[in-house]
Enzyme design. Structure first.
Site: not given
Length: 389
Positions: A72, A200, A292, A296, A384
């Protein structure tokens, strides 16, 4: 039994550490309370940072990860009106890989016998002894008999509820805890994902996440009050709620199907410091928990293992007596940065019960700033994809 390192816990952290030590010629044994089938039956996340992928590559156990993992180059933040794409590939030159934690654990587990990594499953009543000195040992019950493992070091990779952290006196350690007023209700289904990247979403009805395990298996979440029960949420009700919270663009591509697994997980931020006491080192969930939201948990465990393997190898192979004392500070420096990112992303994307109009206005302003600022997107992307070890 005598060994150089006794590892408590055969989840991904314990197995990864065991393989890294064996590759360097360090003797070790892994002690696990559960059975292999139980471990592989646990549903966990699977967004892998560079550190986790690189460790599997280093061990030569990345064949399935490369063939089945989904690279990704970005992810999305939804604010109810738009998708804000964070292009991590362009902003950092790196990517994450979606590959289920269960599958990574299976790869490590399947290679154990061939690589000479001894794993004892079904070890009940595990206890740690004399961790302050240079000759610690571990006892456990198996097949009705008491067993003992003498080691030079013990590494606790046994999760939040395991015995390792409890072996450190309260006077020595300090706990940092933030519990969140909601949980994540998750559904796993054999349906294609609604988007090729994670979404998200911050919606007036609450948070939602669209993720996946493969091109044909999807994982979705919504946040719910901690008083909710799974049996209150039928599959249809959950799919309907996801469609609203994720927005019309995602809903238009959402394929519904029966749940394979459905559960509610509470969210917390937790750090225990120090992560080393005497001859005991802590790694992974034994030392820290992250919500979550930032993906991580597994990756922090992998960086702990990287530091622990480096310190233990330096001690045994190069007689470096300074390596072990430095482990905790090295690990915690990265832990706290990941905790900060996970906390801030959780704060940004969730509606907290105590929030009022001001807090909501701050979320809107923050999302607007992210949408218009490459510098802000770069900071998010760097966190990220994973900060350097």
């Amino acid at each position: 039994m005598k060994t150089q390192v006794c590892i408590i816990g055969a989840g991904p952290a314990g197995l990864l550490l065991g393989h890294l030590l064996r590759a360097e010629g360090v003797d070790c044994v892994v002690i696990e309370r559960q059975t292999p089938d139980y471990i592989l039956g646990r549903i966990r996340a699977g967004v892998l940072e560079s550190i986790t992928v690189s460790l599997m590559e280093r061990l030569g156990l990345d064949a399935r990860l490369k063939s089945e993992g989904l690279p990704h180059g970005g992810f999305n933040l939804a604010d109810g009106e738009r998708l804000i794409r964070i292009d991590i590939a362009d902003l950092t030159g790196k990517q994450v890989v979606v590959y289920g934690q269960t599958e990574l654990t299976r790869d490590l587990m399947d290679a154990a016998e061939e690589r000479g990594l001894e794993v004892v499953y079904g070890a009940a009543d595990t206890a740690l002894h004399d961790v302050e000195g240079d000759a610690p040992f571990v006892t456990y019950m198996k097949d009705g008999a008491l067993h003992r493992v003498d080691a030079r070091f013990i590494v606790g990779c046994d999760g939040f509820h395991g015995p390792s952290r409890r072996a450190i006196p309260a006077s020595v350690g300090k706990e940092y805890l933030r519990e969140y007023p909601f949980g994540w209700l998750g559904i796993l289904a054999d349906v294609p994902p609604c988007n090729h990247e994670l979404i998200y979403a911050n919606h007036e009805r609450g948070f939602a996440l669209a993720s996946m395990r493969s091109d044909t298996r999807s994982r979705y979440y919504v946040d719910v009050p901690l008083t909710d029960r799974v049996d209150e949420w039928s599959d249809d009700r959950l799919w309907d709620e996801l469609a609203v919270r994720l927005g019309p663009e995602a809903a238009a591509h959402m394929v519904r199907g029966p749940s394979i697994e459905k559960s509610i997980a509470p969210l917390r931020s937790f750090v225990f410091a120090p992560m080393r006491h005497g001859s005991l080192l802590l790694a992974g969930d034994a030392a820290h928990i992250v919500p979550p939201t930032g993906a991580k948990g597994l990756n922090l465990a992998a960086s702990d293992v990287y530091y622990a393997a480096d310190a233990l190898t330096a001690f045994f192979r190069r007689a470096d007596n300074d390596a072990i004392p430095g482990y905790s500070d090295r690990a915690l420096a990265r832990v706290w940065k990941a905790e900060r990112f996970s906390w801030s992303l959780t704060r940004l994307m969730h509606r907290f019960p105590e929030d009022g109009p001001f807090e909501r206005a701050m979320q809107v302003a923050e999302l607007d700033y992210i949408a218009s600022s490459r510098a802000m997107q770069t900071a998010i992307a760097e966190n990220y994809v994973g900060l350097p070890v």
